[in-house]
Write a protein that holds these residues in place. Structure first.
Motif, PDB file in Angstrom:
ATOM      1  N   MET A 125     -28.487 -69.936  17.365  1.00  0.00           N
ATOM      2  CA  MET A 125     -28.548 -71.396  17.399  1.00  0.00           C
ATOM      3  C   MET A 125     -29.948 -71.857  16.980  1.00  0.00           C
ATOM      4  O   MET A 125     -30.950 -71.291  17.414  1.00  0.00           O
ATOM      5  CB  MET A 125     -28.244 -71.902  18.805  1.00  0.00           C
ATOM      6  CG  MET A 125     -28.352 -73.419  18.950  1.00  0.00           C
ATOM      7  SD  MET A 125     -28.031 -73.990  20.644  1.00  0.00           S
ATOM      8  CE  MET A 125     -26.276 -73.734  20.718  1.00  0.00           C
ATOM      9  N   LYS A 126     -29.974 -72.871  16.113  1.00  0.00           N
ATOM     10  CA  LYS A 126     -31.249 -73.394  15.636  1.00  0.00           C
ATOM     11  C   LYS A 126     -31.982 -74.100  16.763  1.00  0.00           C
ATOM     12  O   LYS A 126     -31.406 -74.914  17.486  1.00  0.00           O
ATOM     13  CB  LYS A 126     -31.021 -74.371  14.485  1.00  0.00           C
ATOM     14  CG  LYS A 126     -32.301 -74.954  13.908  1.00  0.00           C
ATOM     15  CD  LYS A 126     -32.007 -75.903  12.763  1.00  0.00           C
ATOM     16  CE  LYS A 126     -33.289 -76.528  12.236  1.00  0.00           C
ATOM     17  NZ  LYS A 126     -33.037 -77.480  11.144  1.00  0.00           N
ATOM     18  N   LYS A 127     -33.261 -73.779  16.923  1.00  0.00           N
ATOM     19  CA  LYS A 127     -34.082 -74.404  17.951  1.00  0.00           C
ATOM     20  C   LYS A 127     -34.640 -75.727  17.449  1.00  0.00           C
ATOM     21  O   LYS A 127     -35.133 -75.826  16.324  1.00  0.00           O
ATOM     22  CB  LYS A 127     -35.234 -73.463  18.327  1.00  0.00           C
ATOM     23  CG  LYS A 127     -36.072 -73.969  19.491  1.00  0.00           C
ATOM     24  CD  LYS A 127     -37.156 -72.956  19.836  1.00  0.00           C
ATOM     25  CE  LYS A 127     -38.015 -73.460  20.987  1.00  0.00           C
ATOM     26  NZ  LYS A 127     -39.082 -72.499  21.345  1.00  0.00           N
ATOM     27  N   ASN A 128     -34.541 -76.754  18.272  1.00  0.00           N
ATOM     28  CA  ASN A 128     -35.035 -78.071  17.892  1.00  0.00           C
ATOM     29  C   ASN A 128     -36.551 -78.058  17.733  1.00  0.00           C
ATOM     30  O   ASN A 128     -37.271 -77.444  18.525  1.00  0.00           O
ATOM     31  CB  ASN A 128     -34.653 -79.118  18.944  1.00  0.00           C
ATOM     32  CG  ASN A 128     -33.180 -79.414  18.949  1.00  0.00           C
ATOM     33  OD1 ASN A 128     -32.362 -78.536  18.669  1.00  0.00           O
ATOM     34  ND2 ASN A 128     -32.828 -80.653  19.259  1.00  0.00           N
ATOM     35  N   LYS A 129     -37.033 -78.769  16.727  1.00  0.00           N
ATOM     36  CA  LYS A 129     -38.466 -78.926  16.552  1.00  0.00           C
ATOM     37  C   LYS A 129     -39.018 -79.865  17.617  1.00  0.00           C
ATOM     38  O   LYS A 129     -38.314 -80.730  18.130  1.00  0.00           O
ATOM     39  CB  LYS A 129     -38.764 -79.529  15.170  1.00  0.00           C
ATOM     40  CG  LYS A 129     -38.547 -78.594  14.006  1.00  0.00           C
ATOM     41  CD  LYS A 129     -38.930 -79.282  12.711  1.00  0.00           C
ATOM     42  CE  LYS A 129     -38.737 -78.328  11.528  1.00  0.00           C
ATOM     43  NZ  LYS A 129     -39.052 -78.987  10.243  1.00  0.00           N
ATOM     44  N   THR A 130     -40.285 -79.679  17.899  1.00  0.00           N
ATOM     45  CA  THR A 130     -40.954 -80.623  18.791  1.00  0.00           C
ATOM     46  C   THR A 130     -41.529 -81.770  17.954  1.00  0.00           C
ATOM     47  O   THR A 130     -41.638 -81.677  16.726  1.00  0.00           O
ATOM     48  CB  THR A 130     -42.104 -79.958  19.553  1.00  0.00           C
ATOM     49  OG1 THR A 130     -43.112 -79.547  18.611  1.00  0.00           O
ATOM     50  CG2 THR A 130     -41.614 -78.755  20.348  1.00  0.00           C
ATOM     51  N   VAL A 131     -41.913 -82.831  18.647  1.00  0.00           N
ATOM     52  CA  VAL A 131     -42.561 -83.960  17.975  1.00  0.00           C
ATOM     53  C   VAL A 131     -43.801 -83.478  17.225  1.00  0.00           C
ATOM     54  O   VAL A 131     -44.030 -83.842  16.065  1.00  0.00           O
ATOM     55  CB  VAL A 131     -42.945 -85.040  19.013  1.00  0.00           C
ATOM     56  CG1 VAL A 131     -43.864 -86.091  18.394  1.00  0.00           C
ATOM     57  CG2 VAL A 131     -41.701 -85.703  19.588  1.00  0.00           C
ATOM     58  N   ALA A 132     -44.595 -82.638  17.858  1.00  0.00           N
ATOM     59  CA  ALA A 132     -45.834 -82.140  17.238  1.00  0.00           C
ATOM     60  C   ALA A 132     -45.539 -81.309  15.997  1.00  0.00           C
ATOM     61  O   ALA A 132     -46.219 -81.435  14.970  1.00  0.00           O
ATOM     62  CB  ALA A 132     -46.631 -81.321  18.250  1.00  0.00           C
ATOM     63  N   GLU A 135     -44.812 -82.123  22.876  1.00  0.00           N
ATOM     64  CA  GLU A 135     -43.947 -80.969  23.151  1.00  0.00           C
ATOM     65  C   GLU A 135     -42.479 -81.361  23.327  1.00  0.00           C
ATOM     66  O   GLU A 135     -41.617 -80.494  23.495  1.00  0.00           O
ATOM     67  CB  GLU A 135     -44.442 -80.244  24.406  1.00  0.00           C
ATOM     68  CG  GLU A 135     -45.838 -79.653  24.264  1.00  0.00           C
ATOM     69  CD  GLU A 135     -45.970 -78.794  23.010  1.00  0.00           C
ATOM     70  OE1 GLU A 135     -45.117 -77.893  22.828  1.00  0.00           O
ATOM     71  OE2 GLU A 135     -46.900 -79.037  22.219  1.00  0.00           O
ATOM     72  N   LYS A 136     -42.216 -82.657  23.273  1.00  0.00           N
ATOM     73  CA  LYS A 136     -40.833 -83.125  23.438  1.00  0.00           C
ATOM     74  C   LYS A 136     -40.000 -82.728  22.214  1.00  0.00           C
ATOM     75  O   LYS A 136     -40.399 -82.954  21.074  1.00  0.00           O
ATOM     76  CB  LYS A 136     -40.823 -84.649  23.605  1.00  0.00           C
ATOM     77  CG  LYS A 136     -39.434 -85.244  23.746  1.00  0.00           C
ATOM     78  CD  LYS A 136     -39.515 -86.763  23.875  1.00  0.00           C
ATOM     79  CE  LYS A 136     -38.126 -87.384  23.939  1.00  0.00           C
ATOM     80  NZ  LYS A 136     -38.186 -88.858  24.055  1.00  0.00           N
ATOM     81  N   LEU A 189     -31.503 -82.993  16.323  1.00  0.00           N
ATOM     82  CA  LEU A 189     -31.207 -82.581  14.947  1.00  0.00           C
ATOM     83  C   LEU A 189     -30.997 -83.796  14.055  1.00  0.00           C
ATOM     84  O   LEU A 189     -31.346 -83.771  12.867  1.00  0.00           O
ATOM     85  CB  LEU A 189     -29.971 -81.681  14.928  1.00  0.00           C
ATOM     86  CG  LEU A 189     -30.128 -80.328  15.637  1.00  0.00           C
ATOM     87  CD1 LEU A 189     -28.827 -79.531  15.539  1.00  0.00           C
ATOM     88  CD2 LEU A 189     -31.286 -79.525  15.035  1.00  0.00           C
ATOM     89  N   GLU A 190     -30.437 -84.863  14.627  1.00  0.00           N
ATOM     90  CA  GLU A 190     -30.242 -86.094  13.847  1.00  0.00           C
ATOM     91  C   GLU A 190     -31.585 -86.723  13.490  1.00  0.00           C
ATOM     92  O   GLU A 190     -31.792 -87.168  12.351  1.00  0.00           O
ATOM     93  CB  GLU A 190     -29.406 -87.092  14.641  1.00  0.00           C
ATOM     94  CG  GLU A 190     -29.130 -88.388  13.886  1.00  0.00           C
ATOM     95  CD  GLU A 190     -28.293 -89.363  14.690  1.00  0.00           C
ATOM     96  OE1 GLU A 190     -28.019 -90.469  14.164  1.00  0.00           O
ATOM     97  OE2 GLU A 190     -27.930 -89.051  15.844  1.00  0.00           O
ATOM     98  N   GLU A 191     -32.499 -86.733  14.442  1.00  0.00           N
ATOM     99  CA  GLU A 191     -33.833 -87.276  14.178  1.00  0.00           C
ATOM    100  C   GLU A 191     -34.564 -86.424  13.150  1.00  0.00           C
ATOM    101  O   GLU A 191     -35.243 -86.948  12.255  1.00  0.00           O
ATOM    102  CB  GLU A 191     -34.636 -87.338  15.476  1.00  0.00           C
ATOM    103  CG  GLU A 191     -34.159 -88.430  16.432  1.00  0.00           C
ATOM    104  CD  GLU A 191     -34.789 -88.337  17.801  1.00  0.00           C
ATOM    105  OE1 GLU A 191     -34.836 -89.364  18.502  1.00  0.00           O
ATOM    106  OE2 GLU A 191     -35.238 -87.228  18.199  1.00  0.00           O
ATOM    107  N   GLU A 192     -34.418 -85.106  13.245  1.00  0.00           N
ATOM    108  CA  GLU A 192     -35.041 -84.218  12.269  1.00  0.00           C
ATOM    109  C   GLU A 192     -34.496 -84.478  10.867  1.00  0.00           C
ATOM    110  O   GLU A 192     -35.252 -84.523   9.886  1.00  0.00           O
ATOM    111  CB  GLU A 192     -34.805 -82.761  12.652  1.00  0.00           C
ATOM    112  CG  GLU A 192     -35.464 -81.774  11.694  1.00  0.00           C
ATOM    113  CD  GLU A 192     -35.212 -80.317  12.080  1.00  0.00           C
ATOM    114  OE1 GLU A 192     -35.451 -79.442  11.229  1.00  0.00           O
ATOM    115  OE2 GLU A 192     -34.775 -80.078  13.231  1.00  0.00           O
TER     116      GLU A 192
END
Length: 291
Positions: free
Chosen positions: A1-8, A50-51, A55-58
């Motif tokens: 499963m793809k790990k979500n990116k953080t804001v940073a 760190e939030k 995936l939609e925001e990315e």
């Protein structure tokens, strides 16, 4: 499963991509785009690094970055910009308000206080930023004129957003302005197209490829619209009425000569913060129809 990116992580990638794309303000632009996508303030962007982002925001952020890499103006991507502290909706089909034009509005507002200017017509209104600011800050009675129905759609939306009242008219300068309005204006204001036709291709791609050509092209010498407005202004201004223009940095002397030759006095040039000629204005000695 793809790990979500953080804001940073997302912000770091955005800055890198826009820097590689040659954007001078790459860090600022990457921040604004991510703030829009994540609905975060700038403070939150850095305090909540760190939030994870969804995936939609990315996906949305990636789309925005692609658009910017292809030179679509930041303001068109965001759908808005700020002018004189007020929010304005913008998009394809309307010129993006520039900070340089604030001097034009500020000049008219300062002259209005001393000369009882109340009724103003803005020719080539675009987003409506000039009459909306004159109405908001000066409580002036304004008419905004543009040849483009699409630009007027934005102007009406901006009128609503800023809760002012402006009358809008689709017209090629004075062509469709009601004749009964002749001699009724205390001031005419315009930031017309003033770039010489041959110079259009030298503009930044954000401007050349995206902003409306009819809002940029001032004819062979950049003076075509000034000539038309000055020629007709004496019919529409009251005696003692004022004419205000934003101008190109090298057009000051030409505009002074044209206005003085058309019966204006007290003709004055004002420079912008860079020391370049930016605004010219003058007072009509006599209304043509009253002579």
């Amino acid at each position: 499963m793809k790990k979500n990116k953080t804001v940073a992580n997302a912000l770091l990638e955005g800055k890198r991509r826009l820097q590689l794309a040659g954007k001078d303000n790459f860090a600022f632009e990457a921040e604004l785009l991510l703030m829009e996508v994540c609905k975060m303030s700038r403070i939150q962007l850095f305090t909540q690094g760190e939030k994870p982002i969804s995936l939609e925001e990315e996906s949305d952020y990636n789309d925005y970055l692609k658009q910017r890499e292809l030179n679509r103006p930041l303001q068109y991507i965001l759908g808005q910009c700020e002018f004189m502290g007020l929010p304005f909706c913008v998009g394809e089909g309307v010129l993006i308000p520039r900070g340089d034009t604030e001097l034009l509005v500020e000049t008219l507002l300062s002259i209005s206080k001393e000369n009882n200017i109340q009724r103003v017509i803005d020719l080539g209104t675009g987003s409506g930023c000039i009459p909306i600011c004159l109405s908001h800050y000066g409580k002036l009675d304004c008419v905004g004129v543009d040849i483009s129905p699409k630009a007027l759609d934005f102007a009406r939306k901006n009128e609503e957003v800023n809760q002012v009242k402006v009358e809008w008219l689709e017209s090629d300068l004075f062509d469709q302005v009601p004749s009964l309005w002749k001699g009724s204006f205390d001031a005419i204001v315009s930031n017309p197209p003033y770039i010489a036709k041959a110079e259009i291709e030298t503009l930044m791609p954000e401007v050349r490829d995206f902003e409306p050509q009819n809002a940029l092209d001032g004819g062979d010498d950049g003076l075509a619209f000034y000539q038309r407005i000055i020629r007709d202004s004496g019919h529409w201004l009251k005696t003692g009425g004022w004419l205000f223009f934003e101008i190109g940095y090298d057009q000051g002397e030409a505009l002074l000569s044209m206005m003085e030759g058309a019966g204006f006095d007290q003709c004055t040039l004002r420079k912008d913060l860079a020391g370049l000629d930016r605004v010219v204005f003058g007072k009509l000695k006599e209304n043509i129809d009253e002579v």
